[in-house]
Design a protein around this motif. Structure first.
Motif, PDB file in Angstrom:
ATOM      1  N   GLU A 142      -1.752   6.013   7.210  1.00  0.00           N
ATOM      2  CA  GLU A 142      -1.520   7.198   6.722  1.00  0.00           C
ATOM      3  C   GLU A 142      -0.416   7.972   7.061  1.00  0.00           C
ATOM      4  N   MET A 153       2.138   6.641   4.689  1.00  0.00           N
ATOM      5  CA  MET A 153       2.051   7.360   3.362  1.00  0.00           C
ATOM      6  C   MET A 153       2.900   8.678   3.417  1.00  0.00           C
ATOM      7  N   LEU A 184       0.803  -1.147  -0.012  1.00  0.00           N
ATOM      8  CA  LEU A 184      -0.030   0.066   0.002  1.00  0.00           C
ATOM      9  C   LEU A 184       0.829   1.278   0.051  1.00  0.00           C
ATOM     10  N   THR A 185       1.956   1.369   0.634  1.00  0.00           N
ATOM     11  CA  THR A 185       2.938   2.497   0.770  1.00  0.00           C
ATOM     12  C   THR A 185       3.996   2.569  -0.366  1.00  0.00           C
ATOM     13  N   GLY A 186       4.197   1.182  -0.788  1.00  0.00           N
ATOM     14  CA  GLY A 186       5.288   1.229  -1.912  1.00  0.00           C
ATOM     15  C   GLY A 186       6.455   1.262  -1.542  1.00  0.00           C
TER      16      GLY A 186
END
Lengths: 151, 151
Positions: B54, B57, B17-19
DNA sequence: TTGCTCCTCACGTCACGTGAGGTGGC
DNA sequence: TTGCTCCTCACGTCACGTGAGGTGGC
C-alpha cells in the motif's frame, strides 16, 4: 512595399516564451534536437527567429510528455522533408496523441486517489477509525487500477 | 478463531503490482523513501506485506507526478505520526492535487496542439497550402497558451 | 546438479543544471 | 569603467538502469 516584420529574440526571451531554461535551449541545440541557431555577427550570441521559436514550442510540447531527446530529434528531422514526410509525421503525431490520452487517463485516476487520501486523513483527524478504514479499502481498490505502466 | 490472512510478496510480485521495476523498489528503500522491508530468514530476500504494498502504491502515485525523492521521503515519514500528522498530510495532499490539476490542464492544451498539428500535416499532404497556413496560425495562438511552466 | 530468482556493489546513463572563466554592447 | 547578458567547457546531479559476481530454494 511592406517588408515582412521578422522579429528576433535573445536566448533569454526564447527561454521565457517557450518555458524552457536557457541551458536547455543550448543543450537541445548541442545534441541536434533543434537546428543550429544563427548568431550575432560580432557577439556570437544566439539570435532566435519566429521559425526557431515555433520549432522550440513544438519540442517543448514533446519534451513535456516525457519523450526522449533521441525521438524528438527524429521528429524534428522530418520537418524539412515537406509533403513527402506528411504521412510519417501524422503517424508520429498519432502515437503522441495516444500517449497523451493515456497520461490524461492516469491523471484522472491519480486525482481520485489523492482525493480519497484526503478523505482518509480527514477521518483520521476527526477520530473516525471506521470511516477511515472504509476509505482505505476504497483506496486499495482504486490502487489496483493505478498499477499500470506509469511514466 | 479466524486468523487474518497476511499475504506476502516477492520483489518481482511487488514490482508488477506497483508498476515499478524491482531496481526502483531497491533504490527507494536504499535512500529511505520507504522503510526497510523485512527479509526472508535464510535467503535474505525481501518479503513485502500488504502494508508495504500500500505504501509503495502511494509512493508510485507521487513519483508518477514528478515529485522528487526528497519530497516523497518527507511525505512517507509523516505516515507513522498518526492523527497528529493529519493536518500536515492534508496540506501536502492538497498541494499534490493542485499539481495534478495543473498537469491535467496542460495535457488538454497539448492534446489540442497535437490535434492541430495533425490537421496541419493533413493539409500539407492534401496539397492545400492555404488551409495549412491557417491551421499554423491557429497553432501559434495555442502555443501561446502552452508557454507556461511545463513539467 | 540445474535453473530460477534474488542479493549487493559499482559503474553507466539520461537529461539536464551549475559554476568557472571569459567576452561583447549600452 | 561598470554592469548586464551572453558565451563555452567541464563537471555535478538526479533518478534511476545495468551488469558482474555470488547465493538460496525447488
Amino acid at each position: 512595399v511592406t517588408t515582412t516584420r521578422q522579429r528576433s529574440y535573445t536566448i533569454k526571451e526564447a527561454a521565457t516564451l517557450t518555458g524552457l531554461p536557457a541551458s536547455t535551449l543550448r543543450y537541445y541545440e548541442s545534441i541536434g534536437v533543434i537546428a543550429p541557431v544563427s548568431r550575432g555577427a560580432s557577439s556570437g550570441h544566439r539570435v532566435y527567429d519566429e521559425a526557431d521559436l515555433e520549432q522550440l514550442m513544438w519540442v517543448a510540447c514533446l519534451a513535456a510528455t516525457g519523450m526522449s531527446v533521441a525521438d524528438m530529434r527524429r521528429y524534428v528531422a522530418n520537418r524539412d522533408l515537406g509533403a513527402a514526410a506528411a504521412p510519417d509525421q501524422i503517424a508520429l503525431l498519432a502515437a503522441q496523441q495516444e500517449r497523451l490520452r493515456h497520461e490524461a487517463e492516469q491523471i484522472v485516476l491519480r486525482q481520485r486517489y489523492v482525493a480519497l487520501k484526503i478523505d482518509y486523513w480527514g477521518a483520521v483527524r476527526d477520530g473516525d477509525p471506521q470511516r477511515a478504514e472504509q476509505i482505505a479499502a476504497e483506496a486499495a481498490t482504486l490502487a489496483d487500477a493505478l498499477k499500470q505502466t506509469p511514466r
